[in-house]
Design a protein around this motif. Sequence first.
Motif, PDB file in Angstrom:
ATOM      1  N   UNK A  28      -0.213   0.185  11.238  1.00 24.28           N
ATOM      2  CA  UNK A  28      -0.156  -0.003  12.674  1.00 24.28           C
ATOM      3  C   UNK A  28       0.762  -0.733  13.382  1.00 24.28           C
ATOM      4  N   UNK A  29       1.346  -0.422  14.427  1.00 24.26           N
ATOM      5  CA  UNK A  29       2.557  -1.198  14.845  1.00 24.26           C
ATOM      6  C   UNK A  29       1.941  -2.294  15.865  1.00 24.26           C
ATOM      7  N   UNK A  30       0.653  -2.249  15.835  1.00 26.14           N
ATOM      8  CA  UNK A  30      -0.040  -3.523  16.703  1.00 26.14           C
ATOM      9  C   UNK A  30       0.075  -4.693  15.974  1.00 26.14           C
ATOM     10  N   UNK A  31       0.115  -4.655  14.762  1.00 23.90           N
ATOM     11  CA  UNK A  31       0.297  -5.958  14.050  1.00 23.90           C
ATOM     12  C   UNK A  31       1.844  -6.100  13.410  1.00 23.90           C
ATOM     13  N   UNK A  32       2.375  -6.740  14.112  1.00 29.31           N
ATOM     14  CA  UNK A  32       4.062  -7.105  13.767  1.00 29.31           C
ATOM     15  C   UNK A  32       4.032  -7.654  12.462  1.00 29.31           C
ATOM     16  N   UNK A  33       3.134  -8.405  11.909  1.00 30.08           N
ATOM     17  CA  UNK A  33       3.327  -8.964  10.622  1.00 30.08           C
ATOM     18  C   UNK A  33       3.182  -8.057   9.641  1.00 30.08           C
ATOM     19  N   UNK A  61       7.436  -3.201   4.579  1.00 24.86           N
ATOM     20  CA  UNK A  61       6.145  -3.707   5.112  1.00 24.86           C
ATOM     21  C   UNK A  61       5.344  -4.713   4.115  1.00 24.86           C
ATOM     22  N   UNK A  62       4.558  -5.227   4.595  1.00 24.31           N
ATOM     23  CA  UNK A  62       3.457  -6.343   3.709  1.00 24.31           C
ATOM     24  C   UNK A  62       2.611  -5.508   2.769  1.00 24.31           C
ATOM     25  N   UNK A  63       2.016  -6.334   1.852  1.00 27.32           N
ATOM     26  CA  UNK A  63       0.939  -5.894   0.955  1.00 27.32           C
ATOM     27  C   UNK A  63      -0.334  -5.689   1.919  1.00 27.32           C
ATOM     28  N   UNK A  64      -0.342  -6.590   2.891  1.00 31.14           N
ATOM     29  CA  UNK A  64      -1.607  -6.460   3.940  1.00 31.14           C
ATOM     30  C   UNK A  64      -1.457  -5.010   4.607  1.00 31.14           C
ATOM     31  N   UNK A  65      -0.329  -4.653   5.049  1.00 33.38           N
ATOM     32  CA  UNK A  65      -0.185  -3.393   5.667  1.00 33.38           C
ATOM     33  C   UNK A  65      -0.545  -2.323   4.547  1.00 33.38           C
ATOM     34  N   UNK A  66      -0.041  -2.372   3.344  1.00 33.57           N
ATOM     35  CA  UNK A  66      -0.554  -1.573   2.420  1.00 33.57           C
ATOM     36  C   UNK A  66      -2.150  -1.319   2.169  1.00 33.57           C
ATOM     37  N   UNK A  67      -2.557  -2.534   2.457  1.00 29.29           N
ATOM     38  CA  UNK A  67      -4.287  -2.358   2.134  1.00 29.29           C
ATOM     39  C   UNK A  67      -5.037  -1.869   3.221  1.00 29.29           C
ATOM     40  N   UNK A  69      -3.889   0.364   5.801  1.00 30.70           N
ATOM     41  CA  UNK A  69      -3.258   1.776   6.404  1.00 30.70           C
ATOM     42  C   UNK A  69      -3.537   2.845   5.186  1.00 30.70           C
ATOM     43  N   UNK A  70      -3.140   3.924   5.693  1.00 32.97           N
ATOM     44  CA  UNK A  70      -3.076   5.216   4.534  1.00 32.97           C
ATOM     45  C   UNK A  70      -1.929   5.352   3.687  1.00 32.97           C
ATOM     46  N   UNK A  71      -0.910   4.301   4.102  1.00 30.80           N
ATOM     47  CA  UNK A  71       0.388   4.350   3.295  1.00 30.80           C
ATOM     48  C   UNK A  71      -0.160   4.198   1.995  1.00 30.80           C
ATOM     49  N   UNK A  72       0.787   4.542   0.834  1.00 32.55           N
ATOM     50  CA  UNK A  72       0.770   4.162  -0.453  1.00 32.55           C
ATOM     51  C   UNK A  72       2.040   3.880  -1.124  1.00 32.55           C
ATOM     52  N   UNK A  73       2.038   3.136  -2.275  1.00 30.04           N
ATOM     53  CA  UNK A  73       3.124   2.721  -2.874  1.00 30.04           C
ATOM     54  C   UNK A  73       3.433   3.901  -3.907  1.00 30.04           C
ATOM     55  N   UNK A  74       4.445   4.483  -3.789  1.00 29.00           N
ATOM     56  CA  UNK A  74       4.828   5.471  -4.864  1.00 29.00           C
ATOM     57  C   UNK A  74       5.858   4.832  -5.857  1.00 29.00           C
ATOM     58  N   UNK A  75       5.318   4.964  -7.054  1.00 33.08           N
ATOM     59  CA  UNK A  75       6.234   4.419  -7.993  1.00 33.08           C
ATOM     60  C   UNK A  75       7.396   5.265  -8.418  1.00 33.08           C
ATOM     61  N   UNK A  76       8.457   4.654  -8.530  1.00 35.93           N
ATOM     62  CA  UNK A  76       9.698   5.358  -8.855  1.00 35.93           C
ATOM     63  C   UNK A  76       9.750   5.863 -10.275  1.00 35.93           C
ATOM     64  N   UNK A  77      10.319   6.878 -10.602  1.00 39.40           N
ATOM     65  CA  UNK A  77      11.306   7.822  -9.808  1.00 39.40           C
ATOM     66  C   UNK A  77      10.141   8.683  -8.987  1.00 39.40           C
TER      67      UNK A  77
END
Length: 194
Positions: A28-33, A61-67, A69-77
């Motif tokens: 969410x862009x509502x939370x600038x943090x 983004x922050x770890x909080x944003x990851x927790x 939202x629906x975005x996921x951290x994709x491990x490389x490669x």
Amino acid sequence: MRFPEFTDEWKEVKLGEVAHFSGGGTPSSEYSSYWEGTIPWISSSDIQKNNVTQINVTRFITKEALQHSSTKLCKAPCVLVVSRVGVGKVAYSDIDICTSQDFCILTDIQCEYHFLSYYLLTVMEKKVREVQGTSIKGITIQEVKSFPLRLPSLAEQKKIAALLSAVDERIAVEKEYATLLQKQKAYLLRQMFV
């Protein structure tokens, strides 16, 4: 066209048989943090068309944003396929990354990652041409999973990927050189006519 030392038949598979698939999301862009972190996050505009090696990461983004939202951290490669807005773009990421919902992300790939990136670039270009003139609503993960894929031996995949990567590197050098020449010309024009 093939390298002369390779003569084995290419194995035919579905893309879904050789990779794990996931999607992305946008905090969410509502939370600038959420947007003051160190985790790379990209949208489709951060990938160049016809260049699988160029990703322009400008947002983090922050770890909080990851927790939260629906975005996921994709491990490389991983291989990133734009399946919605900007459909058709493909990129290879050698860093852990998060993406918007416009992406289909391929991880745990059972072939050479760069080779697959270039291969998918041609598949997606063809897919976009097929629907040219119609409104492109995007391609689903299920459609991407069903893409037919022809795989040569791993040695041939690596050789193909190395050749195409070398061409991309040369293109990047030439673009830098052209930019430098344009700056020199602008300088000369200012010196001569001002």
